[in-house]
Design a protein around this motif. Structure first.
Motif, PDB file in Angstrom:
ATOM      1  N   PHE A   1      -0.910  13.951   7.799  1.00  0.00           N
ATOM      2  CA  PHE A   1       0.136  13.514   8.659  1.00  0.00           C
ATOM      3  C   PHE A   1       1.143  13.380   7.918  1.00  0.00           C
ATOM      4  CE2 PHE A   1       2.751  10.404  10.950  1.00  0.00           C
ATOM      5  CZ  PHE A   1       3.187  11.182  12.076  1.00  0.00           C
ATOM      6  N   TYR A   2       2.453  13.959   8.287  1.00  0.00           N
ATOM      7  CA  TYR A   2       3.783  13.677   7.246  1.00  0.00           C
ATOM      8  C   TYR A   2       4.881  13.077   8.295  1.00  0.00           C
ATOM      9  CZ  TYR A   2       1.466  16.287   3.637  1.00  0.00           C
ATOM     10  OH  TYR A   2       0.547  16.695   2.608  1.00  0.00           O
ATOM     11  N   THR A   3       5.510  12.234   7.502  1.00  0.00           N
ATOM     12  CA  THR A   3       6.641  11.709   8.270  1.00  0.00           C
ATOM     13  C   THR A   3       8.009  11.256   7.342  1.00  0.00           C
ATOM     14  OG1 THR A   3       7.337   9.896  10.015  1.00  0.00           O
ATOM     15  CG2 THR A   3       6.086   9.200   8.166  1.00  0.00           C
ATOM     16  N   TYR A   4       9.090  11.241   7.990  1.00  0.00           N
ATOM     17  CA  TYR A   4      10.353  10.702   7.136  1.00  0.00           C
ATOM     18  C   TYR A   4      10.271   9.214   6.554  1.00  0.00           C
ATOM     19  CZ  TYR A   4      15.410  10.058   6.576  1.00  0.00           C
ATOM     20  OH  TYR A   4      16.527   9.899   5.649  1.00  0.00           O
TER      21      TYR A   4
ATOM     22  N   SER B   1       9.507   1.975   3.399  1.00  0.00           N
ATOM     23  CA  SER B   1       8.122   2.020   3.344  1.00  0.00           C
ATOM     24  C   SER B   1       7.450   1.863   4.860  1.00  0.00           C
ATOM     25  CB  SER B   1       7.436   0.809   2.421  1.00  0.00           C
ATOM     26  OG  SER B   1       7.781   1.107   1.166  1.00  0.00           O
ATOM     27  N   HIS B   2       7.935   1.063   5.660  1.00  0.00           N
ATOM     28  CA  HIS B   2       7.539   0.522   6.625  1.00  0.00           C
ATOM     29  C   HIS B   2       7.610   1.678   7.859  1.00  0.00           C
ATOM     30  CE1 HIS B   2      11.585  -0.023   7.780  1.00  0.00           C
ATOM     31  NE2 HIS B   2      11.483  -0.108   9.000  1.00  0.00           N
ATOM     32  N   MET B   3       8.292   2.743   7.444  1.00  0.00           N
ATOM     33  CA  MET B   3       8.395   3.982   8.436  1.00  0.00           C
ATOM     34  C   MET B   3       7.020   4.529   8.629  1.00  0.00           C
ATOM     35  SD  MET B   3      11.294   3.981   9.559  1.00  0.00           S
ATOM     36  CE  MET B   3      12.007   5.877  10.030  1.00  0.00           C
ATOM     37  N   LEU B   4       6.074   4.620   7.586  1.00  0.00           N
ATOM     38  CA  LEU B   4       4.802   5.004   7.832  1.00  0.00           C
ATOM     39  C   LEU B   4       4.114   4.352   8.888  1.00  0.00           C
ATOM     40  CD1 LEU B   4       5.633   6.188   5.102  1.00  0.00           C
ATOM     41  CD2 LEU B   4       3.215   6.054   4.618  1.00  0.00           C
ATOM     42  N   TRP B   5       4.315   2.812   8.957  1.00  0.00           N
ATOM     43  CA  TRP B   5       3.622   2.202  10.126  1.00  0.00           C
ATOM     44  C   TRP B   5       4.242   2.658  11.553  1.00  0.00           C
ATOM     45  CZ3 TRP B   5       4.784  -3.428   7.764  1.00  0.00           C
ATOM     46  CH2 TRP B   5       3.962  -3.852   6.900  1.00  0.00           C
TER      47      TRP B   5
ATOM     48  N   GLN C   1       0.509  17.796  10.787  1.00  0.00           N
ATOM     49  CA  GLN C   1       1.671  17.446  11.656  1.00  0.00           C
ATOM     50  C   GLN C   1       2.561  16.770  11.142  1.00  0.00           C
ATOM     51  OE1 GLN C   1       0.645  14.586  15.049  1.00  0.00           O
ATOM     52  NE2 GLN C   1       2.409  14.791  16.033  1.00  0.00           N
ATOM     53  N   TRP C   2       3.968  16.979  11.571  1.00  0.00           N
ATOM     54  CA  TRP C   2       5.104  16.139  11.019  1.00  0.00           C
ATOM     55  C   TRP C   2       5.402  15.433  12.204  1.00  0.00           C
ATOM     56  CZ3 TRP C   2       8.834  14.601   7.322  1.00  0.00           C
ATOM     57  CH2 TRP C   2       9.927  14.415   7.925  1.00  0.00           C
ATOM     58  N   GLY C   3       5.598  14.036  12.204  1.00  0.00           N
ATOM     59  CA  GLY C   3       6.310  13.336  13.225  1.00  0.00           C
ATOM     60  C   GLY C   3       6.800  12.105  12.732  1.00  0.00           C
ATOM     61  N   THR C   4       7.947  11.859  13.715  1.00  0.00           N
ATOM     62  CA  THR C   4       8.892  10.588  13.107  1.00  0.00           C
ATOM     63  C   THR C   4       8.717   9.743  14.311  1.00  0.00           C
ATOM     64  OG1 THR C   4      10.892  11.588  14.112  1.00  0.00           O
ATOM     65  CG2 THR C   4      10.362  12.428  11.872  1.00  0.00           C
ATOM     66  N   PRO C   5       9.306   8.314  13.902  1.00  0.00           N
ATOM     67  CA  PRO C   5       9.244   7.423  14.839  1.00  0.00           C
ATOM     68  C   PRO C   5      10.196   7.683  16.163  1.00  0.00           C
ATOM     69  CG  PRO C   5       9.423   6.551  12.855  1.00  0.00           C
ATOM     70  CD  PRO C   5       9.433   8.019  12.645  1.00  0.00           C
ATOM     71  N   TRP C   6      11.240   8.699  15.994  1.00  0.00           N
ATOM     72  CA  TRP C   6      12.178   8.995  17.131  1.00  0.00           C
ATOM     73  C   TRP C   6      11.670  10.120  17.795  1.00  0.00           C
ATOM     74  CZ3 TRP C   6      13.882   8.254  12.007  1.00  0.00           C
ATOM     75  CH2 TRP C   6      14.064   9.103  11.293  1.00  0.00           C
TER      76      TRP C   6
ATOM     77  N   THR D   1       0.858  -1.230   0.008  1.00  0.00           N
ATOM     78  CA  THR D   1      -0.013   0.028  -0.173  1.00  0.00           C
ATOM     79  C   THR D   1       0.725   1.491  -0.023  1.00  0.00           C
ATOM     80  OG1 THR D   1      -1.742  -1.135   1.218  1.00  0.00           O
ATOM     81  CG2 THR D   1      -1.915   1.225   1.270  1.00  0.00           C
ATOM     82  N   VAL D   2       1.996   1.267   0.679  1.00  0.00           N
ATOM     83  CA  VAL D   2       2.851   2.480   0.662  1.00  0.00           C
ATOM     84  C   VAL D   2       3.461   2.925  -0.539  1.00  0.00           C
ATOM     85  CG1 VAL D   2       4.791   3.358   2.138  1.00  0.00           C
ATOM     86  CG2 VAL D   2       3.170   2.029   3.568  1.00  0.00           C
ATOM     87  N   PRO D   3       4.419   2.060  -1.169  1.00  0.00           N
ATOM     88  CA  PRO D   3       4.922   2.682  -2.382  1.00  0.00           C
ATOM     89  C   PRO D   3       4.003   2.541  -3.438  1.00  0.00           C
ATOM     90  CG  PRO D   3       5.318   0.177  -2.078  1.00  0.00           C
ATOM     91  CD  PRO D   3       4.824   0.668  -0.767  1.00  0.00           C
TER      92      PRO D   3
END
Length: 400
Positions: free
Chosen positions: A300-303, A307-311, A383-388, A177-179
């Motif tokens: 929502f936006y993220t780095y 692909s799995h970084m969205l999860w 919002q921008w938010g990353t896993p870290w 779904t992501v790419p």
């Protein structure tokens, strides 16, 4: 909690985002600054602050750029060569103008890859990629510790992805779904590297796996490019006659054993972090600062270098419970008509790996209503938010 008092008033990219446009980092950076100044109705003499996340050789050191561009800076900051500094550089610019250290700050970043201009730079054309996490004493957070001898970011990402898939029974069909969605967004982005390269779910699943469960379409597109955002005070922004986007909330990057999880999220047991049942905070500090709830967000936006970084980001920020992000995106998608549009420029997988800054520019375009066919209807807060753990919230309330 007081809201931040700063606006983004100009954005610009290099004339081209390309695999090898034949331009030096200095030339690329000139182009993005020129574009941002024109966008903001500003002259370079009015820019007296600069912050960048890249230096030589893949980028340009702040002092050399100030000399070459004829800038007269009263404040400057230069971070380390990583893709996780996009929000931090903007936060530094906000603090600089809020504290009166500068009037207009250029958040500027240029970068070239070993497949592009950096092939002319001997240290960058080696099999190690030149500047690599593995040269750090401790190796690095992407699982490429020298003890393991793993080849860098891709290996760390593949291990984090496999860990998630094994733990929560997520599948490659979920990941597709992501790419596939990002490629659709890229088709409507004239600057995107893969704008003319569509990808179907069947084509994705037919690709061979590279590492673990990662396929070629799951890996970011390395490009030579530059981005620039101009940050100033609301009072200064009001004099420019251009739509300004407010930095309404901020939240810093975390650090510690439980936060050493760059292609994962807390609780997964990646890196040196413990494995436990992660629960996202009920309220994010960045949203509290902006006076918003999750339900108020238009997107929502993220780095997304993989692909799995969205999860991982969706679960880190509480949009999904742990283990639910894969099925959430499979069932709901993240297109414009989904409950939560994400990474609408095509992201690092399809627009090009702009180290997070491409997403920042896209958020500004969306809040100005300038995103064309990929415009989120009625976008007011993003919002921008990353896993870290770092985040910024941008709004257009009271600025248009």
């Amino acid at each position: 909690m007081a809201a931040a008092q700063a606006c983004i008033v100009g954005i610009g990219t290099s004339d081209e985002i390309g695999a090898d446009p034949g331009r030096s980092p200095m030339r690329l950076q000139f182009e993005s600054l020129r574009a941002a100044l024109a966008d903001a109705n500003l002259d370079k003499s009015q820019v007296n602050g600069l912050v960048t996340a890249w230096g030589a050789p893949r980028g340009v050191d702040y002092d050399e750029f100030a000399v070459a561009a004829g800038l007269d800076l009263t404040w400057a900051s230069q971070l380390w060569t990583h893709g996780r500094w996009a929000a931090s550089t903007i936060q530094q610019a906000v603090m600089a103008v809020t504290c009166g250290l500068a009037d207009v700050v250029a958040v500027i970043n240029s970068h070239v890859s070993g497949a592009g201009y950096a092939k002319h730079l001997p240290p960058m054309s080696s099999s190690l990629g030149g500047i690599d996490e593995a040269f750090r004493d401790g190796g690095g957070p992407y699982a490429n510790w020298t003890l393991h001898g793993s080849p860098g970011a891709g290996a760390g990402a593949a291990m984090a992805l496999q860990q998630y898939m094994d733990r929560y029974r997520a599948t490659s069909e979920d990941l597709a779904t992501v790419p596939v969605t990002l490629r659709r967004y890229a088709a409507d982005n004239p600057m995107a590297l893969l704008r003319d390269v569509p990808l179907s779910r069947e084509e994705y699943l037919a690709e061979p796996v590279l590492m673990g469960s990662l396929r070629m379409a799951d890996v970011c597109q390395m490009v030579d490019a530059s981005t620039c955002l101009l940050v100033t005070t609301p009072e200064r922004a009001a004099d420019l006659g251009r739509p300004a986007v407010t930095v309404a909330g901020m939240q810093g990057m975390t650090g510690g054993r439980d936060q050493y999880v760059f292609f994962s999220r807390p609780g997964m047991g990646a890196g040196v972090g413990a494995s436990y049942d992660y629960v996202a905070p009920a309220r994010a500090r960045a949203l509290e600062m902006a006076g918003l709830e999750r339900a108020d967000l238009s997107g929502f936006y993220t780095y997304d270098p993989f692909s799995h970084m969205l999860w991982m980001a969706l679960e880190r920020w509480g949009f999904c419970a742990p283990g639910e992000a894969a099925s959430y995106l499979s069932e709901n998608g993240f297109d414009l008509d989904s409950p939560l549009p994400m990474n609408t420029s095509g992201g690092s997988l399809a627009e090009g790996h702009l180290y997070g800054f491409g997403h920042m520019l896209e958020m500004v375009r969306q809040l100005r209503g300038e995103a064309g066919p990929r415009q989120i209807p009625g976008a007011t807060a993003l919002q921008w938010g990353t896993p870290w753990g770092d985040s910024i919230v941008l709004t257009n309330e009271g600025t248009l």
